[in-house]
Write an enzyme that holds these catalytic residues in place. Structure first.
Site, PDB file in Angstrom:
ATOM      1  N   ASP A  27     -42.484 120.710 -22.687  1.00  0.00           N
ATOM      2  CA  ASP A  27     -42.448 120.473 -24.124  1.00  0.00           C
ATOM      3  C   ASP A  27     -43.125 119.150 -24.451  1.00  0.00           C
ATOM      4  O   ASP A  27     -43.466 118.363 -23.566  1.00  0.00           O
ATOM      5  CB  ASP A  27     -41.031 120.567 -24.699  1.00  0.00           C
ATOM      6  CG  ASP A  27     -40.095 119.495 -24.180  1.00  0.00           C
ATOM      7  OD1 ASP A  27     -40.570 118.470 -23.650  1.00  0.00           O
ATOM      8  OD2 ASP A  27     -38.867 119.672 -24.318  1.00  0.00           O
TER       9      ASP A  27
ATOM     10  N   ASP B 247     -41.263 123.248 -29.794  1.00  0.00           N
ATOM     11  CA  ASP B 247     -42.347 122.663 -29.006  1.00  0.00           C
ATOM     12  C   ASP B 247     -42.182 122.985 -27.520  1.00  0.00           C
ATOM     13  O   ASP B 247     -42.770 122.310 -26.681  1.00  0.00           O
ATOM     14  CB  ASP B 247     -42.393 121.149 -29.213  1.00  0.00           C
ATOM     15  CG  ASP B 247     -41.118 120.456 -28.725  1.00  0.00           C
ATOM     16  OD1 ASP B 247     -40.025 120.978 -28.971  1.00  0.00           O
ATOM     17  OD2 ASP B 247     -41.223 119.395 -28.089  1.00  0.00           O
TER      18      ASP B 247
END
Length: 240
Positions: free
Chosen positions: A108, A151
Site C-alpha cells: 500500500d 490504497d
C-alpha cells in the site's frame, strides 16, 4: 418459358395440343411463382440469419464487456478483490497439487491519507491510477495484479520463488520512488510498504498465506515504511 407443342391443324389433335400448351403454361407460371416465393423466402432467411449473427456478435461483445467490468477495478483497471480472491483460490489449489512455487505480495501507499487530506481525493485517485499502471508494467501475463480496496494492492506471482518475488518488490520500490506522480501541477512523492509471503509448510491454507503477507506488510510500516519485509521475520530481520 415452357416448351410448346406445334399445332399442325384445327382438328381434335390440334385442340388437344392447345389444351396441353395452356396447361403447360399454367404449370410453368405456378412453378415460377413458387420459385419467386422460395427465392424471396431464401433471401429473407439469409437476411434474418445475418441479422441474428450480427445480434449474436453484439451480445457476445456486451457479455464480454459485462464480464470484464465484473472483475475489474474501475479506477485502476486492475483486477478487483473478488476476482483476485478467485485467482488466489485456484492458484493455491493448483500449486498444492503440483508442488509449484507461489508468492503473494501485498502493498500500500505510505501516508496515503495525507495525500487525500492535503491535495484532495482527485490527487489520491491520480496516484492510485498511475500506481496501477506501474504495477501492470512490472508484472507478467501469468501474474495477477489487483486493487483490493483503498490504497491496498496485491500481486499473485505464479511459478515464483521468494528470491524472485523480493527482486520484483525491490524494483517496484525503486520505480515508485523515481516516478513523477503529478496531479494538477503538484508533484506528489510516493513510496510503498510491501509484505511478501510464499508457500511453505506452515502456510497450508489461503488464509494463512494471506495473513502472513499482511503481517509482513505491517512490519514494513513498523520499520519505517518505504521498504519490503518477507515472512517469516524475527527481531527486525527477514526470514530469508
Amino acid at each position: 418459358s415452357p416448351k410448346k407443342l406445334d399445332i399442325p391443324s384445327r382438328d381434335e389433335i390440334g385442340e388437344l395440343a392447345r389444351i396441353f400448351n395452356d396447361m403447360n403454361q399454367r404449370v410453368y407460371e405456378i412453378q415460377q411463382r413458387l420459385r419467386d416465393k422460395i427465392s424471396l423466402a431464401d433471401s429473407e432467411l439469409i437476411a434474418t440469419n445475418e441479422q441474428l449473427m450480427a445480434r449474436s456478435a453484439e451480445l457476445e461483445k456486451a457479455f464480454a464487456l459485462v464480464e470484464k467490468i465484473a472483475i475489474t477495478d474501475s479506477l485502476t483497471s486492475l483486477y478487483n478483490r473478488r476476482h483476485f480472491d478467485a485467482c488466489l483460490a485456484a492458484a493455491f489449489s493448483r500449486t498444492q497439487r503440483h508442488q509449484e512455487p507461489l508468492c503473494l505480495i501485498l502493498l500500500d501507499v505510505d501516508h496515503f491519507k495525507r495525500v487525500n487530506n492535503s491535495l484532495g481525493h482527485a490527487a489520491g485517485d491520480c496516484v492510485l491510477q498511475e500506481l496501477g499502471q506501474l504495477l501492470k508494467s512490472r508484472t507478467r501475463e501469468t501474474d495477477t495484479a489487483a486493487r483490493l480496496g483503498g490504497d491496498e494492492f496485491a500481486l499473485l506471482l505464479y511459478h515464483t520463488n521468494k528470491t524472485e518475488a523480493m527482486k520484483l518488490a525491490d524494483d517496484l520500490l525503486a520505480l515508485t520512488r523515481e516516478h513523477q506522480f503529478v496531479c494538477n501541477g503538484s508533484n506528489i512523492p510516493v513510496t510503498l510498504s510491501i509484505g511478501i509471503a510464499h508457500l511453505e509448510a506452515e502456510l497450508n491454507d489461503i488464509e494463512a498465506l494471506y495473513a502472513a503477507a499482511d503481517h509482513a506488510l505491517y512490519e514494513a510500516k513498523h520499520r519505517g515504511r518505504n521498504q519490503l519485509v518477507v515472512h517469516p521475520f524475527q527481531n527486525g530481520v527477514d526470514g530469508i
